[in-house]
Design a protein around this motif. Sequence first.
Motif, PDB file in Angstrom:
ATOM      1  N   SER A 122       0.825  -1.196   0.000  1.00 56.92           N
ATOM      2  CA  SER A 122       0.000   0.000   0.000  1.00 56.92           C
ATOM      3  C   SER A 122       0.866   1.254   0.000  1.00 56.92           C
ATOM      4  CB  SER A 122      -0.896  -0.008   1.244  1.00 56.92           C
ATOM      5  OG  SER A 122      -1.479   1.254   1.390  1.00 56.92           O
ATOM      6  N   ALA A 123       1.895   1.230   0.826  1.00 54.48           N
ATOM      7  CA  ALA A 123       2.755   2.411   0.950  1.00 54.48           C
ATOM      8  C   ALA A 123       3.557   2.659  -0.331  1.00 54.48           C
ATOM      9  CB  ALA A 123       3.687   2.237   2.144  1.00 54.48           C
ATOM     10  N   VAL A 124       4.163   1.586  -0.863  1.00 52.89           N
ATOM     11  CA  VAL A 124       4.960   1.755  -2.080  1.00 52.89           C
ATOM     12  C   VAL A 124       4.006   1.921  -3.257  1.00 52.89           C
ATOM     13  CG1 VAL A 124       6.560   0.616  -3.656  1.00 52.89           C
ATOM     14  CG2 VAL A 124       6.838   0.348  -1.187  1.00 52.89           C
ATOM     15  N   LEU A 184       2.654   5.030  -6.530  1.00 55.38           N
ATOM     16  CA  LEU A 184       3.044   6.094  -7.466  1.00 55.38           C
ATOM     17  C   LEU A 184       3.843   7.163  -6.746  1.00 55.38           C
ATOM     18  CD1 LEU A 184      -0.387   6.316  -9.259  1.00 55.38           C
ATOM     19  CD2 LEU A 184       1.755   5.558 -10.292  1.00 55.38           C
ATOM     20  N   GLY A 185       3.531   7.347  -5.462  1.00 56.07           N
ATOM     21  CA  GLY A 185       4.227   8.358  -4.675  1.00 56.07           C
ATOM     22  C   GLY A 185       5.726   8.128  -4.663  1.00 56.07           C
ATOM     23  N   ASN A 186       6.135   6.866  -4.549  1.00 51.46           N
ATOM     24  CA  ASN A 186       7.563   6.558  -4.492  1.00 51.46           C
ATOM     25  C   ASN A 186       8.225   6.713  -5.850  1.00 51.46           C
ATOM     26  OD1 ASN A 186       5.928   4.967  -2.601  1.00 51.46           O
ATOM     27  ND2 ASN A 186       7.909   4.392  -1.777  1.00 51.46           N
ATOM     28  N   TYR A 212      -9.234   8.889  -8.649  1.00 47.75           N
ATOM     29  CA  TYR A 212      -8.211   9.538  -9.475  1.00 47.75           C
ATOM     30  C   TYR A 212      -6.924   8.730  -9.510  1.00 47.75           C
ATOM     31  CZ  TYR A 212      -5.215  11.742  -5.832  1.00 47.75           C
ATOM     32  OH  TYR A 212      -4.339  11.972  -4.809  1.00 47.75           O
ATOM     33  N   TYR A 213      -6.658   7.978  -8.428  1.00 48.70           N
ATOM     34  CA  TYR A 213      -5.464   7.123  -8.416  1.00 48.70           C
ATOM     35  C   TYR A 213      -5.577   6.073  -9.538  1.00 48.70           C
ATOM     36  CZ  TYR A 213      -1.419   5.089  -5.958  1.00 48.70           C
ATOM     37  OH  TYR A 213      -0.158   4.659  -5.606  1.00 48.70           O
ATOM     38  N   CYS A 214      -6.806   5.558  -9.731  1.00 51.68           N
ATOM     39  CA  CYS A 214      -7.027   4.553 -10.778  1.00 51.68           C
ATOM     40  C   CYS A 214      -6.911   5.176 -12.174  1.00 51.68           C
ATOM     41  CB  CYS A 214      -8.397   3.893 -10.622  1.00 51.68           C
ATOM     42  SG  CYS A 214      -8.474   2.822  -9.181  1.00 51.68           S
ATOM     43  N   TYR A 223       2.227  11.268   2.362  1.00 48.66           N
ATOM     44  CA  TYR A 223       1.628  10.711   1.151  1.00 48.66           C
ATOM     45  C   TYR A 223       2.148   9.292   0.932  1.00 48.66           C
ATOM     46  CZ  TYR A 223       0.570  10.816  -3.922  1.00 48.66           C
ATOM     47  OH  TYR A 223       0.104  10.561  -5.179  1.00 48.66           O
ATOM     48  N   SER A 224       3.480   9.178   1.040  1.00 48.87           N
ATOM     49  CA  SER A 224       4.117   7.919   0.684  1.00 48.87           C
ATOM     50  C   SER A 224       3.763   6.789   1.645  1.00 48.87           C
ATOM     51  CB  SER A 224       5.632   8.124   0.657  1.00 48.87           C
ATOM     52  OG  SER A 224       6.262   6.970   0.220  1.00 48.87           O
ATOM     53  N   MET A 225       3.600   7.105   2.909  1.00 46.97           N
ATOM     54  CA  MET A 225       3.352   6.022   3.862  1.00 46.97           C
ATOM     55  C   MET A 225       1.870   5.674   4.001  1.00 46.97           C
ATOM     56  SD  MET A 225       6.382   6.654   6.627  1.00 46.97           S
ATOM     57  CE  MET A 225       6.031   5.274   7.660  1.00 46.97           C
ATOM     58  N   SER A 226       1.046   6.177   3.096  1.00 42.85           N
ATOM     59  CA  SER A 226      -0.399   5.890   3.110  1.00 42.85           C
ATOM     60  C   SER A 226      -1.025   6.231   4.459  1.00 42.85           C
ATOM     61  CB  SER A 226      -0.694   4.416   2.803  1.00 42.85           C
ATOM     62  OG  SER A 226      -0.346   4.091   1.508  1.00 42.85           O
ATOM     63  N   LEU A 227      -0.662   7.430   4.982  1.00 43.17           N
ATOM     64  CA  LEU A 227      -1.187   7.800   6.297  1.00 43.17           C
ATOM     65  C   LEU A 227      -2.454   8.649   6.157  1.00 43.17           C
ATOM     66  CD1 LEU A 227       2.273   8.659   7.876  1.00 43.17           C
ATOM     67  CD2 LEU A 227       0.850   6.661   8.365  1.00 43.17           C
TER      68      LEU A 227
END
Length: 457
Positions: free
Chosen positions: A21-23, A25-27, A101-103, A225-229
């Motif tokens: 989940s965390a890794v 598009l953000g990464n 929007y992520y999809c 954002y990256s850690m899905s918090l």
Amino acid sequence: MSEKRSHFTSRIGFVLAAAGSAVGLGNLWRFPYLAAKYGGGIFLLIYIILAVTFGFALMVTEIAIGRRTRKSCLFAYKEADKRFSALGPLSALIPALITPYYCVIGGWVIKYLYEFIIGHDTVLASDAYFNNFITVSASGSSNDPMVWFFIYVLLTASVVLLGVNKGIETMSKFLMPILVLLSIFIAGYSLTLPGAMEGLKFYLIPDFSHFSLSTVLGAMGQLFYSMSLAMGIMITYGSYMKDDNSLESSVGQIEIFDTSIALLAGLMIIPPVVAFNGGDPSQISAGPGLMFGVLPKVFQSMIGGRFIGILFFLLVFFAALTSSISLMETMISILQDTIKIRRVTAVVSITAFVLLLGTLSCLGYGPLSHITPMGMSFLDFFDFLTNSILMPIVAFLTCILIGHVVGTRFVEEEVEKNGHRFGRKKLYRIMIRWVSPVILLVILLGEVAKYFGLLAI
Ligand code: PFF
């Protein structure tokens, strides 16, 4: 009220699913250009320090709340303290606004993967290709972003439909190791390219002239954002975690995963882009267009570029898929906590919702480009509303709830369950009570100031 709650069968299954989940598009897409923009090495340093303090405290809190209450975010806050029940609907809104929007972006990724596979790498590298693709009107052809958006949503929904163990856990156990291998391979290859060392220096050596408040703000926002918090995901996944698994070491491993892939993404992207531009790093800070606009050109210029392009977009696809799965699963758990329905009915309803709302973002650059909420395209608007406004507010209130209302014991007891030691307890207390709320307020105010043009970053 709901069906019997699912569980991850093993600790490694939980860690891989949460890391999946965390890794995302953000990464791969956001981290490299932020690192380049905000001074390379100095950004990395601040990012890592924040990950093991601020990120750690928030992630432990969310997973503990989920596991202790065994509820989705909609009811978990209320269970902790009735006065905070409004936080439930507020946080439940976040995955509902992000998933669509992520999809859409996920759809762009599989479109690029497809074009690389069928050998259209030269076409992808042409100027304005990306812009033409996202602005095209619905045509039903393979050039139609709606088609790819639909395919991507259906792929995500099919994994979610299989359930927490057979779908999410199995998929994460399979995809995450491949993702790591692909990252190492592509980063390794990038570093062997002629001229790569210039980029590597630019990426790793701190440039203090780029250091400013924006560097810190940028790193804080990205981490979050990256850690899905603050999007209900970690509460949901925590609610599926077994009581005897160590929460603290799981969080440590998720952090290592997330940060390593972000660092590797920088190694994959920055050296080749700098080499391609004859040592000029300016294009990396080009922002979001980096992945879809600049990279295909760079791949085109490399020996074996088509092959690397396929591997790269496969990697991005896997990373995005494990994240969108977690976003959709969070919505499923919210729905199933609210009404007693079968999983399949929940998945079908959520899929229909995602397709409907996502259509706005998907067509927002083309046929709907004349509608600009708050002066932005739909996709940017949903991103701004969630990441810049709602998420810092939810995370801030979560810190207040745990740090000052119910007390940190609420989380500490959960971490220490079954005799586990909470090694970073002192750090945790300081972070959740004092430091994190301040950081979150700074993020919120910084973003609002940026929107009103009061802060130029
Ligand atoms: N953490 C994931 C990523 O870095 O892509 C997932 C995610 C982050 C989804 C932020 C959505 C979002 F707004």
